[in-house]
Design an enzyme around this catalytic site. Structure first.
Site, PDB file in Angstrom:
ATOM      1  N   PRO A  12      27.154  85.845 -13.352  1.00 59.38           N
ATOM      2  CA  PRO A  12      26.103  86.435 -12.524  1.00 59.38           C
ATOM      3  C   PRO A  12      26.359  87.875 -12.096  1.00 59.38           C
ATOM      4  O   PRO A  12      27.489  88.252 -11.794  1.00 59.38           O
ATOM      5  CB  PRO A  12      26.066  85.517 -11.291  1.00 59.38           C
ATOM      6  CG  PRO A  12      27.330  84.731 -11.340  1.00 59.38           C
ATOM      7  CD  PRO A  12      27.729  84.633 -12.763  1.00 59.38           C
ATOM      8  N   ASN A  13      25.273  88.613 -12.076  1.00 56.30           N
ATOM      9  CA  ASN A  13      25.215  89.996 -11.570  1.00 56.30           C
ATOM     10  C   ASN A  13      25.849  91.030 -12.496  1.00 56.30           C
ATOM     11  O   ASN A  13      25.779  92.226 -12.211  1.00 56.30           O
ATOM     12  CB  ASN A  13      25.834  90.104 -10.155  1.00 56.30           C
ATOM     13  CG  ASN A  13      25.125  89.193  -9.176  1.00 56.30           C
ATOM     14  OD1 ASN A  13      23.903  89.231  -9.089  1.00 56.30           O
ATOM     15  ND2 ASN A  13      25.868  88.354  -8.481  1.00 56.30           N
ATOM     16  N   ARG A  20      25.983  98.081  -8.932  1.00 57.21           N
ATOM     17  CA  ARG A  20      27.024  97.461  -8.103  1.00 57.21           C
ATOM     18  C   ARG A  20      28.033  98.507  -7.612  1.00 57.21           C
ATOM     19  O   ARG A  20      27.945  99.678  -7.954  1.00 57.21           O
ATOM     20  CB  ARG A  20      27.694  96.322  -8.882  1.00 57.21           C
ATOM     21  CG  ARG A  20      26.685  95.210  -9.162  1.00 57.21           C
ATOM     22  CD  ARG A  20      27.323  94.014  -9.803  1.00 57.21           C
ATOM     23  NE  ARG A  20      28.212  93.313  -8.886  1.00 57.21           N
ATOM     24  CZ  ARG A  20      28.915  92.252  -9.243  1.00 57.21           C
ATOM     25  NH1 ARG A  20      28.832  91.784 -10.480  1.00 57.21           N
ATOM     26  NH2 ARG A  20      29.702  91.654  -8.367  1.00 57.21           N
ATOM     27  N   TYR A  25      33.683  98.993  -9.968  1.00 60.33           N
ATOM     28  CA  TYR A  25      33.257  98.840 -11.366  1.00 60.33           C
ATOM     29  C   TYR A  25      33.109 100.157 -12.108  1.00 60.33           C
ATOM     30  O   TYR A  25      32.923 100.170 -13.322  1.00 60.33           O
ATOM     31  CB  TYR A  25      31.928  98.056 -11.417  1.00 60.33           C
ATOM     32  CG  TYR A  25      32.071  96.701 -10.766  1.00 60.33           C
ATOM     33  CD1 TYR A  25      32.890  95.735 -11.345  1.00 60.33           C
ATOM     34  CD2 TYR A  25      31.436  96.410  -9.568  1.00 60.33           C
ATOM     35  CE1 TYR A  25      33.059  94.499 -10.732  1.00 60.33           C
ATOM     36  CE2 TYR A  25      31.599  95.176  -8.949  1.00 60.33           C
ATOM     37  CZ  TYR A  25      32.408  94.228  -9.539  1.00 60.33           C
ATOM     38  OH  TYR A  25      32.598  93.009  -8.945  1.00 60.33           O
ATOM     39  N   ASN A  76      33.923  86.279 -18.645  1.00 56.90           N
ATOM     40  CA  ASN A  76      33.948  86.851 -17.294  1.00 56.90           C
ATOM     41  C   ASN A  76      33.013  85.989 -16.439  1.00 56.90           C
ATOM     42  O   ASN A  76      31.799  86.197 -16.447  1.00 56.90           O
ATOM     43  CB  ASN A  76      33.494  88.306 -17.293  1.00 56.90           C
ATOM     44  CG  ASN A  76      33.642  88.932 -15.913  1.00 56.90           C
ATOM     45  OD1 ASN A  76      33.812  88.235 -14.921  1.00 56.90           O
ATOM     46  ND2 ASN A  76      33.582  90.257 -15.860  1.00 56.90           N
ATOM     47  N   ALA A  79      31.367  85.866 -10.051  1.00 54.00           N
ATOM     48  CA  ALA A  79      31.656  85.168  -8.775  1.00 54.00           C
ATOM     49  C   ALA A  79      31.947  83.680  -8.975  1.00 54.00           C
ATOM     50  O   ALA A  79      32.659  83.076  -8.160  1.00 54.00           O
ATOM     51  CB  ALA A  79      30.502  85.367  -7.799  1.00 54.00           C
ATOM     52  N   GLU A 100      40.082  84.642 -19.905  1.00 53.83           N
ATOM     53  CA  GLU A 100      39.319  85.040 -18.708  1.00 53.83           C
ATOM     54  C   GLU A 100      39.467  86.549 -18.531  1.00 53.83           C
ATOM     55  O   GLU A 100      40.586  87.068 -18.613  1.00 53.83           O
ATOM     56  CB  GLU A 100      39.909  84.313 -17.491  1.00 53.83           C
ATOM     57  CG  GLU A 100      39.301  84.719 -16.162  1.00 53.83           C
ATOM     58  CD  GLU A 100      40.038  84.075 -14.966  1.00 53.83           C
ATOM     59  OE1 GLU A 100      41.002  83.306 -15.188  1.00 53.83           O
ATOM     60  OE2 GLU A 100      39.646  84.376 -13.823  1.00 53.83           O
ATOM     61  N   HIS A 102      38.208  90.128 -16.207  1.00 55.17           N
ATOM     62  CA  HIS A 102      37.524  90.762 -15.078  1.00 55.17           C
ATOM     63  C   HIS A 102      37.643  92.266 -15.215  1.00 55.17           C
ATOM     64  O   HIS A 102      38.702  92.778 -15.618  1.00 55.17           O
ATOM     65  CB  HIS A 102      38.141  90.323 -13.749  1.00 55.17           C
ATOM     66  CG  HIS A 102      38.052  88.854 -13.531  1.00 55.17           C
ATOM     67  ND1 HIS A 102      36.875  88.246 -13.163  1.00 55.17           N
ATOM     68  CD2 HIS A 102      38.965  87.872 -13.699  1.00 55.17           C
ATOM     69  CE1 HIS A 102      37.078  86.940 -13.085  1.00 55.17           C
ATOM     70  NE2 HIS A 102      38.339  86.682 -13.419  1.00 55.17           N
ATOM     71  N   ARG A 109      41.094  92.757  -3.948  1.00 55.83           N
ATOM     72  CA  ARG A 109      39.825  92.767  -3.220  1.00 55.83           C
ATOM     73  C   ARG A 109      39.831  91.702  -2.106  1.00 55.83           C
ATOM     74  O   ARG A 109      40.880  91.283  -1.665  1.00 55.83           O
ATOM     75  CB  ARG A 109      38.673  92.570  -4.220  1.00 55.83           C
ATOM     76  CG  ARG A 109      38.631  93.698  -5.261  1.00 55.83           C
ATOM     77  CD  ARG A 109      37.520  93.528  -6.272  1.00 55.83           C
ATOM     78  NE  ARG A 109      36.213  93.581  -5.628  1.00 55.83           N
ATOM     79  CZ  ARG A 109      35.055  93.386  -6.291  1.00 55.83           C
ATOM     80  NH1 ARG A 109      35.081  93.137  -7.615  1.00 55.83           N
ATOM     81  NH2 ARG A 109      33.909  93.444  -5.648  1.00 55.83           N
TER      82      ARG A 109
HETATM   83  C1  DQA Z   1      34.322  90.289 -11.540  1.00 57.06           C
HETATM   84  C2  DQA Z   1      35.096  90.025 -10.241  1.00 57.06           C
HETATM   85  C3  DQA Z   1      34.398  88.968  -9.397  1.00 57.06           C
HETATM   86  O1  DQA Z   1      35.105  88.770  -8.183  1.00 57.06           O
HETATM   87  C4  DQA Z   1      32.989  89.399  -9.054  1.00 57.06           C
HETATM   88  O2  DQA Z   1      32.310  88.382  -8.355  1.00 57.06           O
HETATM   89  C5  DQA Z   1      32.212  89.851 -10.233  1.00 57.06           C
HETATM   90  C6  DQA Z   1      32.872  90.631 -11.270  1.00 57.06           C
HETATM   91  C7  DQA Z   1      34.930  91.437 -12.359  1.00 57.06           C
HETATM   92  O3  DQA Z   1      34.626  91.536 -13.541  1.00 57.06           O
HETATM   93  O4  DQA Z   1      35.666  92.257 -11.803  1.00 57.06           O
HETATM   94  O5  DQA Z   1      30.989  89.672 -10.294  1.00 57.06           O
HETATM   95  O6  DQA Z   1      34.391  89.107 -12.333  1.00 57.06           O
END
Ligand code: DQA
Length: 146
Positions: A12-13, A20, A25, A76, A79, A100, A102, A109
């Site tokens: 998501p997102n 963001r 990012y 990825n 959240a 995995e 990120h 964080r």
């Molecule tokens: C994320 C890190 C997560 O904590 C966050 O909710 C994201 C992006 C990252 O790629 O840094 O949406 O997965």
């Protein structure tokens, strides 16, 4: 011999990265993820399919398909990383390696990001390198798969 397919799943997102927090990012958009994944896949001799969803059940259905087709996954979970036991259980059923990734380093964080419920059922995790996290995941799969 035909190239192995890798599935890149984004949670998501991530489709709205350009809106963001730039402090975490940087100045990137979702299409930059697609570009780096296409480049890295071809560097390592993989075919690639890249998907994004804000919907937990859709991600789980894609993971089920990847399990059935024994497709390696770069994931990825965004959240969902921090609390989705349903996604963890789906990842645990995969038959080929799952990495995995990120963009940011969740450990630097907020505290709720310090837990990954996914980390225990993947081959390994790569975090904190921005777009390079995806490229590094392809490099890892290049060593693990084939
Ligand atoms: C994320 C890190 C997560 O904590 C966050 O909710 C994201 C992006 C990252 O790629 O840094 O949406 O997965």
């Amino acid at each position: 011999m035909s190239e192995t397919k890798v599935l890149v799943l984004n949670g998501p997102n991530l489709s709205r990265l350009d809106l963001r927090e730039k402090s975490f990012y940087g100045d990137i958009s979702y299409s930059d993820i697609e570009v780096i994944c296409h480049q890295a896949a071809s560097e390592h001799g993989f075919q690639v399919e890249i998907k994004q969803s804000n919907d937990e059940s859709e991600l789980i259905n894609w993971l089920h398909q990847a399990a059935d087709s024994k497709t390696p996954v770069i994931f990825n979970p965004a959240a969902f990383t921090h609390y989705s036991y349903a996604i963890r259980d789906a990842v645990a059923m995969l038959k080929a390696p799952c990495i995995e990734v990120h963009l940011s380093n969740p450990l630097s964080r907020e505290e709720f990001r310090h837990t990954s419920v996914i980390a225990g059922v993947v081959q390994g995790s790569i975090a904190g390198f921005g777009l390079e996290s995806y490229r590094l995941a392809f490099a890892a799969l290049g060593k693990l798969v084939k």
